[in-house]
Design an enzyme around this catalytic site. Structure first.
Site, PDB file in Angstrom:
ATOM      1  CE  LYS A 195      -3.646   2.490   2.340  1.00 40.57           C
ATOM      2  NZ  LYS A 195      -4.686   2.496   3.362  1.00 40.57           N
ATOM      3  CE  LYS A 248      -6.091   1.895  -0.691  1.00 40.98           C
ATOM      4  NZ  LYS A 248      -6.773   1.883   0.560  1.00 40.98           N
TER       5      LYS A 248
HETATM    6  C1  PBG Z   1      -7.454   3.804   5.249  1.00 36.47           C
HETATM    7  C2  PBG Z   1      -7.768   3.506   3.850  1.00 36.47           C
HETATM    8  C3  PBG Z   1      -7.549   4.371   2.759  1.00 36.47           C
HETATM    9  C4  PBG Z   1      -8.114   3.747   1.654  1.00 36.47           C
HETATM   10  C5  PBG Z   1      -8.619   2.518   2.072  1.00 36.47           C
HETATM   11  N1  PBG Z   1      -8.374   2.372   3.441  1.00 36.47           N
HETATM   12  C6  PBG Z   1      -6.990   5.727   2.700  1.00 36.47           C
HETATM   13  C7  PBG Z   1      -5.701   6.012   3.290  1.00 36.47           C
HETATM   14  O1  PBG Z   1      -4.873   5.143   3.553  1.00 36.47           O
HETATM   15  O2  PBG Z   1      -5.479   7.182   3.534  1.00 36.47           O
HETATM   16  C8  PBG Z   1      -8.148   4.353   0.281  1.00 36.47           C
HETATM   17  C9  PBG Z   1      -9.159   3.834  -0.653  1.00 36.47           C
HETATM   18  C10 PBG Z   1      -9.407   4.672  -1.835  1.00 36.47           C
HETATM   19  O3  PBG Z   1      -8.756   5.696  -2.102  1.00 36.47           O
HETATM   20  O4  PBG Z   1     -10.328   4.296  -2.570  1.00 36.47           O
HETATM   21  N2  PBG Z   1      -6.643   2.997   5.956  1.00 36.47           N
END
Ligand code: PBG
Length: 324
Positions: A195, A248
């Site tokens: 991520k 991601k």
């Molecule tokens: C939070 C989380 C995020 C997303 C999913 N879980 C945002 C972040 O890490 O700031 C992003 C999902 C998206 O942008 O569609 N832990």
């Protein structure tokens, strides 16, 4: 000329015959935003066509999606500021609307695969995925306890897949342990393994009102410049007991999806994130792009790169098209 690749493109019948990648509705997990209360539906301004829904309306949405063939949903809570605190206390409170809704959704649609998110940010007054100390540092090991309690509380509602999205070191192991110790050995973990600290999450933070109050997420989410590091994260998560490995965002990281697919036997998931959705929607609204074709091509590219599972806000729209 002995070799003429165009012969295999000369008709739709032949093109379909030699098609290497097929996108299906079964590939999708549809992320949904849950609101507290009843009969409320609020569009996310930066994500046209995506609504935050109260439980009653979400039940209807899930029912419609199931009819279209979407079987999996990832549900995120929109938490009002007054419920937020430093330790994300509401995340493990069974009287809180999120956990109550999960229970209700799962009992209404036992056949649906329900995934939940484990990270502190929706419930945190700091807007970070972990506990923030007095110097603004995100504490790792202290956060693990909060995440473990959150995961257990979610598992107790009957959901199917836990999605740790926090990027703390060691979280898959502590979550696996607490689930197993409490007889939830059948609850799966889809770990957000690679991520990245991405600007593409902007619209999601609008949807949840969960942007960090100070600083950024770069000390825990990955540097977009790195891909070998993704192998380290994936290996750890696999060793710690993850059932799926996730990359991601998806579109700007197709090489990472491919890399994990080549190096792991576990199913690979890719999260086609909010900003990736908004880009296409905005261009389509302006008439600059054919929204439908761009959407389908993007989803296909994620699958072609090696994703077995695709989390996407396009899931419902794509399912309608795939059904045609
Ligand atoms: C939070 C989380 C995020 C997303 C999913 N879980 C945002 C972040 O890490 O700031 C992003 C999902 C998206 O942008 O569609 N832990």
């Amino acid at each position: 000329m002995l070799r003429r690749p165009r012969r295999n493109r000369k008709s739709a019948a032949i093109r379909e015959m030699v098609e290497e990648t097929t996108l299906t509705t079964k590939d999708f997990i549809f992320p949904l935003f849950l609101l507290e209360g009843k009969n409320r539906k609020i569009e996310v301004e930066s994500m046209p066509g995506i609504f935050r829904l109260t439980t009653d309306l979400m039940l209807k949405e899930i029912e419609e999606c199931l009819k279209l063939g979407i079987k999996a949903f990832d549900i995120f809570p929109v938490v009002e500021e007054k419920h937020k605190d430093k330790m994300a206390t509401q995340s493990a409170n069974h009287d809180f609307f999120y956990l109550k809704a999960l229970k209700e959704i799962k009992s209404r649609f036992p056949e649906a695969c329900i995934m939940t998110d484990v990270a502190m940010d929706p419930y945190s007054s700091d807007g970070h995925d972990g506990i923030v100390d007095e110097n603004g540092y995100i504490l790792n090991d202290e956060t693990l306890d909060v995440l473990a309690d959150m995961a257990l509380a979610q598992a107790e509602t009957g959901i199917d897949i836990i999605g740790p999205s926090d990027m703390m070191d060691g979280r898959v192991e502590v979550i696996r342990d607490i689930l197993d110790d409490n007889n939830f050995e059948n609850v799966s973990i889809m770990s957000y393994s690679a991520k990245y600290a991405s600007a593409f999450y902007g619209p999601f933070r609008d949807a949840l009102d969960s942007a960090p109050k100070s600083g950024d997420k770069k000390t825990y989410q990955m540097n977009p410049a790195n891909k070998h590091e993704a192998l380290i994260e994936a290996e750890l998560d696999a060793d710690e007991g993850a059932d799926f490995l996730m990359v991601k965002p998806a579109l700007a990281y197709l090489d990472v999806i491919h890399l994990l697919k080549e190096n792991h036997e576990l199913p690979i998931a890719a999260y086609n994130v909010s900003g990736e959705y908004s880009l296409i929607k905005a261009a389509a609204q302006k008439g600059w792009l054919d929204g439908e074709r761009t959407m389908m091509e993007s989803l296909l590219s994620i699958k072609r790169a090696g994703a077995d599972v695709i989390l996407s806000y396009f899931a419902k729209e794509a399912a309608v098209i795939l059904k045609r």
